[in-house]
Design an enzyme around this catalytic site. Structure first.
Site, PDB file in Angstrom:
ATOM      1  N   CYS A 121      53.709  39.923  47.902  1.00  0.00           N
ATOM      2  CA  CYS A 121      54.122  38.589  47.458  1.00  0.00           C
ATOM      3  C   CYS A 121      52.936  37.785  46.933  1.00  0.00           C
ATOM      4  O   CYS A 121      53.062  37.068  45.936  1.00  0.00           O
ATOM      5  CB  CYS A 121      54.822  37.851  48.594  1.00  0.00           C
ATOM      6  SG  CYS A 121      56.419  38.573  49.013  1.00  0.00           S
ATOM      7  N   CYS A 160      52.798  38.171  52.204  1.00  0.00           N
ATOM      8  CA  CYS A 160      52.281  39.525  52.365  1.00  0.00           C
ATOM      9  C   CYS A 160      51.496  39.896  51.101  1.00  0.00           C
ATOM     10  O   CYS A 160      51.530  39.169  50.106  1.00  0.00           O
ATOM     11  CB  CYS A 160      53.438  40.500  52.586  1.00  0.00           C
ATOM     12  SG  CYS A 160      54.399  40.835  51.097  1.00  0.00           S
ATOM     13  N   HIS A 204      61.555  40.155  49.265  1.00  0.00           N
ATOM     14  CA  HIS A 204      60.966  39.135  50.139  1.00  0.00           C
ATOM     15  C   HIS A 204      61.297  37.755  49.586  1.00  0.00           C
ATOM     16  O   HIS A 204      61.608  37.604  48.395  1.00  0.00           O
ATOM     17  CB  HIS A 204      59.454  39.317  50.209  1.00  0.00           C
ATOM     18  CG  HIS A 204      59.022  40.543  50.932  1.00  0.00           C
ATOM     19  ND1 HIS A 204      57.745  40.698  51.408  1.00  0.00           N
ATOM     20  CD2 HIS A 204      59.693  41.683  51.259  1.00  0.00           C
ATOM     21  CE1 HIS A 204      57.635  41.882  52.002  1.00  0.00           C
ATOM     22  NE2 HIS A 204      58.801  42.504  51.912  1.00  0.00           N
ATOM     23  N   GLU A 260      59.520  35.149  48.763  1.00  0.00           N
ATOM     24  CA  GLU A 260      58.722  34.682  47.625  1.00  0.00           C
ATOM     25  C   GLU A 260      59.132  35.399  46.329  1.00  0.00           C
ATOM     26  O   GLU A 260      59.228  34.774  45.276  1.00  0.00           O
ATOM     27  CB  GLU A 260      57.220  34.898  47.881  1.00  0.00           C
ATOM     28  CG  GLU A 260      56.681  34.119  49.064  1.00  0.00           C
ATOM     29  CD  GLU A 260      56.775  34.852  50.394  1.00  0.00           C
ATOM     30  OE1 GLU A 260      56.116  34.422  51.348  1.00  0.00           O
ATOM     31  OE2 GLU A 260      57.526  35.865  50.503  1.00  0.00           O
TER      32      GLU A 260
END
Length: 163
Positions: A93, A90, A60, A62
């Site tokens: 993250c 999410c 992801h 991040e």
């Protein structure tokens, strides 16, 4: 901070950078997420969603930015840093942001906005609230006693680095 009147022009520029990364990443075949990590007013790392590109469900924006920032700083902690994310992180993250010790998180789109375009994390949040035995993923603890030796070894190790 939820009121845009309290955002500085510099903060807005960093967030716009994260948003621009997200938009550009879609054009490159990636997910619509971007993140920027800043220390002392300077961008030290950027990340975009690379899940499908890397065949890595943890890639992801991040996470990618955190990995890059830690390499840039040669450190496992991002204390003194801020992270700007194009979307509310999410659960994975968000946990990584906490583990990284970033001083502050800023995000643009909310998790409801992401859910509206099929990036829905609500299932994970709901699962985390349930006792292990009630979760949809079968989970079984095993070999607890032998595993405790790793913790005992850690505590006895003279040059351990706490994090």
């Amino acid at each position: 901070m939820t009121n845009s009147e309290t955002e500085t022009p510099q903060q807005q520029a960093f967030m716009q950078m994260a948003i621009d990364l997200a938009i550009a990443n879609v054009g490159n075949g990636g997910g619509p997420f971007g993140a920027v990590i800043v220390k002392a007013g300077t961008v030290i790392a950027k990340g975009v969603n690379q899940v499908t590109h890397n065949n890595d469900p943890t890639a992801h924006a991040e996470i990618m930015a955190i990995r890059a920032a830690c390499q840039e700083l040669n450190s496992f902690t991002l204390a003194g840093c801020e992270i700007y994310s194009s979307c509310e992180p999410c659960p994975m993250c968000l946990a990584a942001i906490y583990w990284s010790h970033c001083d502050r998180l800023f995000f643009a789109s909310g998790h409801h906005d992401a859910a509206a375009v099929d990036f829905d994390d609500s299932f994970i949040y709901e699962q985390l609230k349930l006792p292990i035995e009630n979760r949809s993923l079968p989970i079984q603890q095993m070999m607890r006693q032998p595993s405790l030796k790793a913790f005992q070894t850690w505590l006895a190790h003279e040059s351990r680095v706490s994090y």
